[in-house]
Design an enzyme around this catalytic site. Structure first.
Site, PDB file in Angstrom:
ATOM      1  N   LEU A  21       0.869  -1.173   0.000  1.00  0.00           N
ATOM      2  CA  LEU A  21       0.000   0.000   0.000  1.00  0.00           C
ATOM      3  C   LEU A  21       0.905   1.220   0.000  1.00  0.00           C
ATOM      4  O   LEU A  21       1.993   1.202   0.587  1.00  0.00           O
ATOM      5  CB  LEU A  21      -0.882   0.024   1.253  1.00  0.00           C
ATOM      6  N   ASP A  22       0.465   2.288  -0.640  1.00  0.00           N
ATOM      7  CA  ASP A  22       1.235   3.525  -0.609  1.00  0.00           C
ATOM      8  C   ASP A  22       1.382   4.005   0.831  1.00  0.00           C
ATOM      9  O   ASP A  22       0.557   3.685   1.701  1.00  0.00           O
ATOM     10  CB  ASP A  22       0.543   4.606  -1.436  1.00  0.00           C
ATOM     11  N   LYS A  23       2.400   4.794   1.085  1.00  0.00           N
ATOM     12  CA  LYS A  23       2.685   5.281   2.435  1.00  0.00           C
ATOM     13  C   LYS A  23       1.433   5.852   3.107  1.00  0.00           C
ATOM     14  O   LYS A  23       1.134   5.521   4.261  1.00  0.00           O
ATOM     15  CB  LYS A  23       3.780   6.354   2.375  1.00  0.00           C
ATOM     16  N   THR A  70      -1.749   5.477   2.320  1.00  0.00           N
ATOM     17  CA  THR A  70      -2.968   4.682   2.229  1.00  0.00           C
ATOM     18  C   THR A  70      -3.020   3.759   3.438  1.00  0.00           C
ATOM     19  O   THR A  70      -2.035   3.114   3.778  1.00  0.00           O
ATOM     20  CB  THR A  70      -2.996   3.845   0.937  1.00  0.00           C
ATOM     21  N   ARG A 104      -5.494   5.573  -7.648  1.00  0.00           N
ATOM     22  CA  ARG A 104      -5.257   7.007  -7.738  1.00  0.00           C
ATOM     23  C   ARG A 104      -5.149   7.456  -9.197  1.00  0.00           C
ATOM     24  O   ARG A 104      -5.714   8.489  -9.595  1.00  0.00           O
ATOM     25  CB  ARG A 104      -3.999   7.372  -6.959  1.00  0.00           C
TER      26      ARG A 104
END
Length: 315
Positions: A137-139, A141, A236
């Site tokens: 997961l992105d930082k 998220t 996104r």
């Protein structure tokens, strides 16, 4: 510290005619193509007892023996970082990741990551690629991530991701009033000029995002999003591509938009939400050891829930 493990397989008919290195990438997805090629060249791979070059074309039915020398994760430091673990057994871990926690060490984030935390929590993960983490997961998220505690489990989870059978559902708050759900089926690749960004590109990798309306607001929409694929920044990029970017997205969100007639409280809530409004709410997999389908849910983090509460009051 290194360890050697032996893996065996049979070349299926579906891989007949493929190069040896290509076929091994399909059979042993835990390992990168470059690592497999190095093992082939060093004689650590035998096909029906013979050492063959990476470009050798296979007939199908050959017996493969791979002696894999595995380097334990020595470059990642174990760090005592709190983890929210929803499930753990001898095979897998399910983690509820907070926003702000980086998943893997990288330039600018050499420590303080989920991988550092996992290595401290379960030192056995040093022998698993990326300490067992099979997706990310992105930082900024929040939500659910899975990790494998054995190589067998790692292979199973990777295969489930490749087969698109992992059930992943996200909550996303987007700018704009969507009237109905839909699907974005557009390939994603690196941005042509900004290598830190991704974009819809014809030559990119296939990416499919399904979305449906969960809740409507005058100028925003809360979506439930299901992924078939797991490309970097996929949700996104896809939502920005159809002109409904995520609220707070610092990369793909565009200029901050304040709705006409918004109250001071709503303006403050939108301005102060500094991350993409994206939460990995649901995760479902086939357990690698039991074969049972298991599913977990993560509650919305406080900042996301508070933002929705303000929007509901204004609505």
């Amino acid at each position: 510290m290194n360890s050697t493990r032996i893996f065996t397989a049979e070349i299926p008919p579906s891989l007949a005619g493929r190069r040896l290195d290509q076929a091994l990438s399909e059979l042993f997805p835990d390992f990168s193509r470059s690592r497999l090629q190095s093992w082939i060249k060093s004689g650590s791979v035998r096909i029906d007892g013979a050492v063959l070059p990476p470009k050798h074309r296979l007939l199908g039915g050959e017996h493969v023996v791979l002696r894999a020398t595995l380097e334990e994760t020595a470059t990642v430091e174990a760090q005592d970082i709190p983890l929210s673990i929803l499930f753990e057994d001898e095979t897998i871990l399910i983690i509820d990741k907070p926003a702000g926690l980086v998943v893997h060490p990288a330039a600018g984030h050499r420590d303080g990551t989920l991988q550092n935390a996992l290595l401290h929590h379960a030192p056995v993960l040093a022998g698993i690629p990326r300490c067992g983490i099979v997706h990310r997961l992105d930082k900024d998220t929040s939500g659910l991530l899975m990790a494998a505690k054995t190589l067998t489990a790692h292979k199973s989870l990777v295969e489930q991701l490749q087969a698109r059978t992992v059930h992943r559902e996200y909550l996303a708050l987007v700018q704009g009033a969507l009237t109905a759900g839909g699907t974005v089926d557009e390939p994603i690749g690196r941005h042509r000029t900004d290598r830190k960004r991704f974009a819809v590109r014809e030559e990119g990798k296939p990416a499919i995002t399904h979305y449906r309306v969960a809740e409507r607001f005058p100028h925003h929409t809360l979506l439930r999003i299901k992924l078939e694929t797991g490309r970097t920044h996929q949700i996104r990029v896809h939502m920005a591509h159809i002109h409904y970017p995520l609220v707070g997205d610092p990369i793909y969100g565009g200029r901050l938009k304040i709705p006409a007639g918004a109250s001071a409280e709503q303006i403050s809530a939108i301005r102060s939400f500094k991350r993409q409004a994206l939460h990995a709410e649901k995760l479902g997999i086939i357990h690698p050891a039991t074969g049972e389908y298991m599913e977990w849910r993560s509650p919305l983090p406080a900042d996301f829930a508070d933002l929705l509460a303000v929007l509901r009051e204004q609505a």
